[in-house]
Scaffold this motif. Sequence first.
Motif, PDB file in Angstrom:
ATOM      1  N   ASP A  18       7.362  16.369  22.336  1.00  0.00           N
ATOM      2  CA  ASP A  18       6.367  17.151  23.055  1.00  0.00           C
ATOM      3  C   ASP A  18       5.912  18.361  22.239  1.00  0.00           C
ATOM      4  O   ASP A  18       5.886  19.492  22.730  1.00  0.00           O
ATOM      5  N   ARG A  19       5.563  18.105  20.975  1.00  0.00           N
ATOM      6  CA  ARG A  19       5.130  19.182  20.088  1.00  0.00           C
ATOM      7  C   ARG A  19       3.857  18.764  19.375  1.00  0.00           C
ATOM      8  O   ARG A  19       3.615  17.570  19.183  1.00  0.00           O
ATOM      9  N   PRO A  20       3.035  19.725  18.936  1.00  0.00           N
ATOM     10  CA  PRO A  20       1.863  19.377  18.137  1.00  0.00           C
ATOM     11  C   PRO A  20       2.284  18.775  16.799  1.00  0.00           C
ATOM     12  O   PRO A  20       3.370  19.071  16.290  1.00  0.00           O
ATOM     13  N   SER A  51       0.841  -1.203   0.000  1.00  0.00           N
ATOM     14  CA  SER A  51       0.000   0.000   0.000  1.00  0.00           C
ATOM     15  C   SER A  51       0.875   1.252   0.000  1.00  0.00           C
ATOM     16  O   SER A  51       2.040   1.203   0.385  1.00  0.00           O
ATOM     17  N   TYR A  52       0.273   2.365  -0.357  1.00  0.00           N
ATOM     18  CA  TYR A  52       0.982   3.640  -0.236  1.00  0.00           C
ATOM     19  C   TYR A  52       1.231   3.935   1.248  1.00  0.00           C
ATOM     20  O   TYR A  52       0.449   3.536   2.109  1.00  0.00           O
ATOM     21  N   PRO A  53       2.321   4.643   1.534  1.00  0.00           N
ATOM     22  CA  PRO A  53       2.654   4.887   2.942  1.00  0.00           C
ATOM     23  C   PRO A  53       1.651   5.807   3.638  1.00  0.00           C
ATOM     24  O   PRO A  53       1.167   6.769   3.039  1.00  0.00           O
ATOM     25  N   ASP A  54       1.379   5.511   4.901  1.00  0.00           N
ATOM     26  CA  ASP A  54       0.477   6.333   5.722  1.00  0.00           C
ATOM     27  C   ASP A  54       1.304   6.914   6.875  1.00  0.00           C
ATOM     28  O   ASP A  54       1.725   6.188   7.779  1.00  0.00           O
ATOM     29  N   PRO A  55       1.563   8.224   6.836  1.00  0.00           N
ATOM     30  CA  PRO A  55       2.498   8.813   7.804  1.00  0.00           C
ATOM     31  C   PRO A  55       1.905   9.108   9.182  1.00  0.00           C
ATOM     32  O   PRO A  55       2.617   9.578  10.065  1.00  0.00           O
ATOM     33  N   ARG A  56       0.610   8.862   9.383  1.00  0.00           N
ATOM     34  CA  ARG A  56      -0.027   9.410  10.581  1.00  0.00           C
ATOM     35  C   ARG A  56       0.585   8.907  11.889  1.00  0.00           C
ATOM     36  O   ARG A  56       0.865   9.691  12.796  1.00  0.00           O
ATOM     37  N   ARG A  57       0.789   7.600  11.987  1.00  0.00           N
ATOM     38  CA  ARG A  57       1.313   7.076  13.270  1.00  0.00           C
ATOM     39  C   ARG A  57       2.744   7.556  13.516  1.00  0.00           C
ATOM     40  O   ARG A  57       3.110   7.900  14.639  1.00  0.00           O
ATOM     41  N   ALA A  58       3.539   7.581  12.468  1.00  0.00           N
ATOM     42  CA  ALA A  58       4.933   8.029  12.638  1.00  0.00           C
ATOM     43  C   ALA A  58       4.978   9.504  13.043  1.00  0.00           C
ATOM     44  O   ALA A  58       5.742   9.898  13.933  1.00  0.00           O
ATOM     45  N   ARG A  59       4.124  10.313  12.405  1.00  0.00           N
ATOM     46  CA  ARG A  59       4.128  11.744  12.752  1.00  0.00           C
ATOM     47  C   ARG A  59       3.710  11.937  14.209  1.00  0.00           C
ATOM     48  O   ARG A  59       4.330  12.717  14.949  1.00  0.00           O
ATOM     49  N   ALA A  60       2.706  11.203  14.622  1.00  0.00           N
ATOM     50  CA  ALA A  60       2.241  11.314  16.016  1.00  0.00           C
ATOM     51  C   ALA A  60       3.350  10.886  16.984  1.00  0.00           C
ATOM     52  O   ALA A  60       3.552  11.513  18.034  1.00  0.00           O
ATOM     53  N   ALA A  61       4.082   9.840  16.618  1.00  0.00           N
ATOM     54  CA  ALA A  61       5.147   9.349  17.507  1.00  0.00           C
ATOM     55  C   ALA A  61       6.274  10.373  17.621  1.00  0.00           C
ATOM     56  O   ALA A  61       6.798  10.626  18.717  1.00  0.00           O
ATOM     57  N   VAL A  62       6.655  10.973  16.501  1.00  0.00           N
ATOM     58  CA  VAL A  62       7.727  11.977  16.537  1.00  0.00           C
ATOM     59  C   VAL A  62       7.267  13.203  17.331  1.00  0.00           C
ATOM     60  O   VAL A  62       8.006  13.740  18.169  1.00  0.00           O
ATOM     61  N   ALA A  63       6.027  13.627  17.094  1.00  0.00           N
ATOM     62  CA  ALA A  63       5.502  14.787  17.828  1.00  0.00           C
ATOM     63  C   ALA A  63       5.509  14.514  19.333  1.00  0.00           C
ATOM     64  O   ALA A  63       5.948  15.361  20.128  1.00  0.00           O
ATOM     65  N   ALA A  64       5.075  13.321  19.715  1.00  0.00           N
ATOM     66  CA  ALA A  64       5.026  12.982  21.145  1.00  0.00           C
ATOM     67  C   ALA A  64       6.442  12.940  21.730  1.00  0.00           C
ATOM     68  O   ALA A  64       6.679  13.411  22.848  1.00  0.00           O
ATOM     69  N   ALA A  65       7.383  12.402  20.968  1.00  0.00           N
ATOM     70  CA  ALA A  65       8.760  12.285  21.469  1.00  0.00           C
ATOM     71  C   ALA A  65       9.359  13.657  21.768  1.00  0.00           C
ATOM     72  O   ALA A  65      10.206  13.796  22.652  1.00  0.00           O
ATOM     73  N   GLY A  68      14.287  10.922   8.130  1.00  0.00           N
ATOM     74  CA  GLY A  68      14.557  11.972   9.103  1.00  0.00           C
ATOM     75  C   GLY A  68      13.299  12.805   9.286  1.00  0.00           C
ATOM     76  O   GLY A  68      12.206  12.395   8.857  1.00  0.00           O
ATOM     77  N   TYR A  69      13.445  13.959   9.928  1.00  0.00           N
ATOM     78  CA  TYR A  69      12.290  14.827  10.104  1.00  0.00           C
ATOM     79  C   TYR A  69      12.765  16.231  10.480  1.00  0.00           C
ATOM     80  O   TYR A  69      13.947  16.430  10.816  1.00  0.00           O
ATOM     81  N   ALA A  70      11.833  17.159  10.385  1.00  0.00           N
ATOM     82  CA  ALA A  70      12.130  18.531  10.787  1.00  0.00           C
ATOM     83  C   ALA A  70      11.031  19.005  11.732  1.00  0.00           C
ATOM     84  O   ALA A  70       9.880  18.553  11.643  1.00  0.00           O
ATOM     85  N   LEU A  71      11.407  19.911  12.630  1.00  0.00           N
ATOM     86  CA  LEU A  71      10.482  20.449  13.636  1.00  0.00           C
ATOM     87  C   LEU A  71      10.518  21.967  13.547  1.00  0.00           C
ATOM     88  O   LEU A  71      11.611  22.559  13.561  1.00  0.00           O
ATOM     89  N   GLY A  72       9.342  22.576  13.463  1.00  0.00           N
ATOM     90  CA  GLY A  72       9.343  24.032  13.361  1.00  0.00           C
ATOM     91  C   GLY A  72       7.941  24.593  13.451  1.00  0.00           C
ATOM     92  O   GLY A  72       6.969  23.855  13.654  1.00  0.00           O
ATOM     93  N   PRO A  73       7.808  25.911  13.261  1.00  0.00           N
ATOM     94  CA  PRO A  73       6.493  26.546  13.324  1.00  0.00           C
ATOM     95  C   PRO A  73       5.570  25.968  12.254  1.00  0.00           C
ATOM     96  O   PRO A  73       6.044  25.658  11.151  1.00  0.00           O
ATOM     97  N   PRO A  74       4.259  25.828  12.559  1.00  0.00           N
ATOM     98  CA  PRO A  74       3.338  25.180  11.623  1.00  0.00           C
ATOM     99  C   PRO A  74       3.352  25.789  10.225  1.00  0.00           C
ATOM    100  O   PRO A  74       3.314  25.069   9.234  1.00  0.00           O
ATOM    101  N   GLU A  75       3.464  27.123  10.135  1.00  0.00           N
ATOM    102  CA  GLU A  75       3.401  27.733   8.799  1.00  0.00           C
ATOM    103  C   GLU A  75       4.655  27.398   7.981  1.00  0.00           C
ATOM    104  O   GLU A  75       4.579  27.207   6.765  1.00  0.00           O
ATOM    105  N   LEU A  76       5.791  27.274   8.640  1.00  0.00           N
ATOM    106  CA  LEU A  76       7.018  26.898   7.928  1.00  0.00           C
ATOM    107  C   LEU A  76       6.965  25.418   7.519  1.00  0.00           C
ATOM    108  O   LEU A  76       7.311  25.061   6.383  1.00  0.00           O
ATOM    109  N   VAL A  77       6.489  24.579   8.423  1.00  0.00           N
ATOM    110  CA  VAL A  77       6.338  23.155   8.103  1.00  0.00           C
ATOM    111  C   VAL A  77       5.382  22.989   6.913  1.00  0.00           C
ATOM    112  O   VAL A  77       5.654  22.220   5.984  1.00  0.00           O
TER     113      VAL A  77
END
Length: 335
Positions: free
Chosen positions: A65-67, A49-63, A208-217
């Motif tokens: 402590d960011r939305p 199937s095509y990749p579904d990023p939702r669980r990974a994004r939630a895990a990184v955000a939780a790690a 990898g991933y990046a963390l930043g203000p919502p509008e920049l992301v």
Amino acid sequence: MTPPGPDLRHHGDVEATPGLVDLAVNVRAGAPPAWLREVLHAAVDASASYPDPRRARAAVAAAHDRPEDEVLLTAGAAETFTLVARALAPRRAVVVHPSFTEPEAALRAHRHPVERHLLAPPSYLLTPPPADADLVVLGNPTNPTSVLHPADDVAALCRPGRTVVLDEAFADTDPGEPQSLAGRRDLPGLLVVRSLTKTWGLAGLRVGYALGPPELVAALAAVQPHWPVSTPALAALEACAGAATTPWAHELAAHRQALLDLLPDGVRVVGQPRSSFVLLQVPDADRVRQRLREAGYAVRRGDTFPGLEPDHLRVAVRDPATSAGFAAALAAALG
Ligand SMILES: Cc1ncc(COP(=O)(O)O)c(C=O)c1O
């Protein structure tokens, strides 16, 4: 636009040819661990199937402590540098050097004028770039110097109207990461770039991933190709988010000290090394590097990093037995 001076697209992987002990690439030896390989194998099986990023994004955000809207999942830290170059139109882009060269290469490939802010020996510690720079790029800890800038000095670069791209690909080599800004949501324009390549031995997976203000992301996501991160890479993100790296970072610090203690006379250690590699100065480094290759060891040349000299060599920290073999080869190469 052709970059002036050294080849910005030269990296240690070119030097680590098969058969040599690889001290040229700073990926953790012995990784990925067995448990992570099992995760990856299962994810390959689930890749129809095509990749579904939702669980990974939630895990990184939780790690961190960011939305979730402050998290951008990427095909390696390198992708973020290209997205920044694609999405932004900096008036005055400044790259702090010596440092990893892909951010500058990406900016130049997108025809942005780039200035270099060179940090000075012997400490290579951070000094303020031009006040009117609206894009500043730097790494912490810094490849190739292994220098770790104090968090306050990096935070002081942030201001309204400026984007600061902070490459933290090596952040977890510092036990507990006290100088990381990955959790700082109060600093305007701060984009923290992280990678799973180094610590988890996943260079070939591209994750990898990046963390930043919502509008920049959101601006970076808008110029990202669709389905940028594969199912196995997403599984790795989910599995590694929040996984303990501190014990390994402590072991790494002990191994780094062992390497430093073993180095022969005539070798100068640059700055105060704080990451998974050390930067050395040796006389006639090019000849020494060739002799090391003949003795079975690949080290990274320093002269392709803006701000370094032909007598610099970068050496990955490995276990003490490997470092002892390397130190003996280095002594012979110097002789
Ligand atoms: C400082 C630094 N940042 C980023 C990268 C690229 O990381 P990734 O493999 O996640 O693209 C490297 C690779 O050598 C690096 O040294």
